[in-house]
Scaffold this motif. Structure first.
Motif, PDB file in Angstrom:
ATOM      1  N   LEU A 110     119.029  25.069  -1.822  1.00  0.00           N
ATOM      2  CA  LEU A 110     118.208  25.674  -0.779  1.00  0.00           C
ATOM      3  C   LEU A 110     116.876  26.140  -1.361  1.00  0.00           C
ATOM      4  O   LEU A 110     115.810  25.883  -0.793  1.00  0.00           O
ATOM      5  CB  LEU A 110     118.949  26.842  -0.123  1.00  0.00           C
ATOM      6  N   GLY A 111     116.936  26.805  -2.506  1.00  0.00           N
ATOM      7  CA  GLY A 111     115.702  27.240  -3.158  1.00  0.00           C
ATOM      8  C   GLY A 111     114.817  26.065  -3.529  1.00  0.00           C
ATOM      9  O   GLY A 111     113.597  26.110  -3.329  1.00  0.00           O
ATOM     10  N   CYS A 112     115.410  24.995  -4.046  1.00  0.00           N
ATOM     11  CA  CYS A 112     114.632  23.806  -4.411  1.00  0.00           C
ATOM     12  C   CYS A 112     114.023  23.141  -3.182  1.00  0.00           C
ATOM     13  O   CYS A 112     112.886  22.647  -3.235  1.00  0.00           O
ATOM     14  CB  CYS A 112     115.493  22.815  -5.186  1.00  0.00           C
ATOM     15  N   PHE A 113     114.754  23.145  -2.075  1.00  0.00           N
ATOM     16  CA  PHE A 113     114.208  22.591  -0.835  1.00  0.00           C
ATOM     17  C   PHE A 113     112.925  23.336  -0.453  1.00  0.00           C
ATOM     18  O   PHE A 113     111.879  22.733  -0.207  1.00  0.00           O
ATOM     19  CB  PHE A 113     115.236  22.681   0.299  1.00  0.00           C
ATOM     20  N   TYR A 114     113.006  24.670  -0.403  1.00  0.00           N
ATOM     21  CA  TYR A 114     111.831  25.457  -0.031  1.00  0.00           C
ATOM     22  C   TYR A 114     110.732  25.367  -1.092  1.00  0.00           C
ATOM     23  O   TYR A 114     109.542  25.409  -0.762  1.00  0.00           O
ATOM     24  CB  TYR A 114     112.204  26.917   0.218  1.00  0.00           C
ATOM     25  N   ASP A 115     111.103  25.251  -2.356  1.00  0.00           N
ATOM     26  CA  ASP A 115     110.123  25.099  -3.425  1.00  0.00           C
ATOM     27  C   ASP A 115     109.374  23.776  -3.256  1.00  0.00           C
ATOM     28  O   ASP A 115     108.145  23.733  -3.363  1.00  0.00           O
ATOM     29  CB  ASP A 115     110.831  25.162  -4.782  1.00  0.00           C
ATOM     30  N   ASN A 116     110.096  22.704  -2.976  1.00  0.00           N
ATOM     31  CA  ASN A 116     109.464  21.401  -2.744  1.00  0.00           C
ATOM     32  C   ASN A 116     108.563  21.441  -1.517  1.00  0.00           C
ATOM     33  O   ASN A 116     107.450  20.917  -1.529  1.00  0.00           O
ATOM     34  CB  ASN A 116     110.512  20.301  -2.578  1.00  0.00           C
ATOM     35  N   LEU A 117     109.048  22.068  -0.454  1.00  0.00           N
ATOM     36  CA  LEU A 117     108.249  22.207   0.755  1.00  0.00           C
ATOM     37  C   LEU A 117     106.978  23.003   0.456  1.00  0.00           C
ATOM     38  O   LEU A 117     105.880  22.657   0.902  1.00  0.00           O
ATOM     39  CB  LEU A 117     109.077  22.893   1.849  1.00  0.00           C
ATOM     40  N   GLY A 118     107.123  24.059  -0.327  1.00  0.00           N
ATOM     41  CA  GLY A 118     105.968  24.860  -0.722  1.00  0.00           C
ATOM     42  C   GLY A 118     104.957  24.064  -1.521  1.00  0.00           C
ATOM     43  O   GLY A 118     103.746  24.256  -1.384  1.00  0.00           O
ATOM     44  N   ALA A 119     105.434  23.159  -2.370  1.00  0.00           N
ATOM     45  CA  ALA A 119     104.520  22.306  -3.143  1.00  0.00           C
ATOM     46  C   ALA A 119     103.735  21.395  -2.204  1.00  0.00           C
ATOM     47  O   ALA A 119     102.524  21.221  -2.372  1.00  0.00           O
ATOM     48  CB  ALA A 119     105.305  21.483  -4.164  1.00  0.00           C
ATOM     49  N   LEU A 120     104.410  20.838  -1.209  1.00  0.00           N
ATOM     50  CA  LEU A 120     103.721  19.968  -0.249  1.00  0.00           C
ATOM     51  C   LEU A 120     102.665  20.739   0.531  1.00  0.00           C
ATOM     52  O   LEU A 120     101.575  20.228   0.792  1.00  0.00           O
ATOM     53  CB  LEU A 120     104.730  19.329   0.704  1.00  0.00           C
ATOM     54  N   VAL A 121     102.968  21.969   0.887  1.00  0.00           N
ATOM     55  CA  VAL A 121     101.996  22.805   1.606  1.00  0.00           C
ATOM     56  C   VAL A 121     100.845  23.185   0.679  1.00  0.00           C
ATOM     57  O   VAL A 121      99.672  23.049   1.042  1.00  0.00           O
ATOM     58  CB  VAL A 121     102.681  24.064   2.191  1.00  0.00           C
ATOM     59  N   ALA A 122     101.152  23.655  -0.519  1.00  0.00           N
ATOM     60  CA  ALA A 122     100.121  24.115  -1.453  1.00  0.00           C
ATOM     61  C   ALA A 122      99.135  23.010  -1.815  1.00  0.00           C
ATOM     62  O   ALA A 122      97.957  23.282  -2.055  1.00  0.00           O
ATOM     63  CB  ALA A 122     100.766  24.676  -2.721  1.00  0.00           C
ATOM     64  N   HIS A 123      99.609  21.779  -1.842  1.00  0.00           N
ATOM     65  CA  HIS A 123      98.742  20.662  -2.213  1.00  0.00           C
ATOM     66  C   HIS A 123      98.135  19.961  -0.999  1.00  0.00           C
ATOM     67  O   HIS A 123      97.553  18.883  -1.127  1.00  0.00           O
ATOM     68  CB  HIS A 123      99.497  19.685  -3.111  1.00  0.00           C
ATOM     69  N   GLY A 124      98.290  20.578   0.170  1.00  0.00           N
ATOM     70  CA  GLY A 124      97.632  20.074   1.371  1.00  0.00           C
ATOM     71  C   GLY A 124      98.241  18.831   1.973  1.00  0.00           C
ATOM     72  O   GLY A 124      97.632  18.188   2.817  1.00  0.00           O
ATOM     73  N   ILE A 125      99.450  18.481   1.580  1.00  0.00           N
ATOM     74  CA  ILE A 125     100.103  17.297   2.118  1.00  0.00           C
ATOM     75  C   ILE A 125     100.727  17.602   3.474  1.00  0.00           C
ATOM     76  O   ILE A 125     100.734  16.775   4.377  1.00  0.00           O
ATOM     77  CB  ILE A 125     101.152  16.762   1.117  1.00  0.00           C
TER      78      ILE A 125
END
Length: 168
Positions: free
Chosen positions: A82-97
């Motif tokens: 669950l943490g990795c899911f949100y971490d990955n989602l956060g990476a996509l948001v942070a990088h503007g994807i």
């Protein structure tokens, strides 16, 4: 005559830039849509639903000062995934994807309480990490996503959408 030609040239360049910008924006959204659909489907899936339910209802009953090691195997895997899911989602948001408004509007109601419940575990886990890189990186994108959602709460994110008609 020369001034008219110059004015027309400037207008043409401006329109070309505007059309190019719009095309780039549409292409970015076209690439983000399948990603968002897949992520939202995964979030609704049985596995992550079970993990969220565990975090909401049971996580606090364990010794979170031990990080992931303080959890039984099955619970450890659920919380980690669950943490990795949100971490990955956060990476996509942070990088503007992926746009933060879409994420906050749809998943923000889960992101905030999950992060707040997991924070003691994350802090403990970071303290135990001795890898070569910055130990604060573990779940950093999830933490950043949490902060972004707090700045743009789900209700606000939905209300700012031109096609949203429901009240908060």
């Amino acid at each position: 005559m020369e001034q008219a030609a110059l004015a027309i040239s400037i207008i043409a360049v401006a329109l070309s830039g505007l059309i190019g910008w719009r095309a780039l924006t549409l292409a970015r959204h076209a690439n983000a849509v399948p990603t968002l659909v897949d992520l939202f489907a995964e979030h609704r899936g049985a596995h992550l639903s079970r993990a969220r339910r565990f975090v909401y209802r049971e996580l606090s009953s364990f010794d979170l000062t031990k990080g992931l090691d303080g959890l039984p195997d099955e619970a450890r895997e659920m919380v980690r995934e669950l943490g990795c899911f949100y971490d990955n989602l956060g990476a996509l948001v942070a990088h503007g994807i992926v746009d933060v408004h879409a994420v906050s509007g749809y998943l923000g109601g889960s992101i905030v309480p999950v992060w707040e419940a997991m924070l003691p575990l994350v802090e403990a886990e970071r303290a135990t990490r001795t890898v070569h890189y910055d130990r604060e990186r573990w779940q950093a994108y999830f933490q950043n996503l949490y902060l972004l959602v707090k700045e743009q709460p789900p209700g606000d994110a939905r209300m700012h959408q031109s096609l949203w008609r429901l009240s908060r």
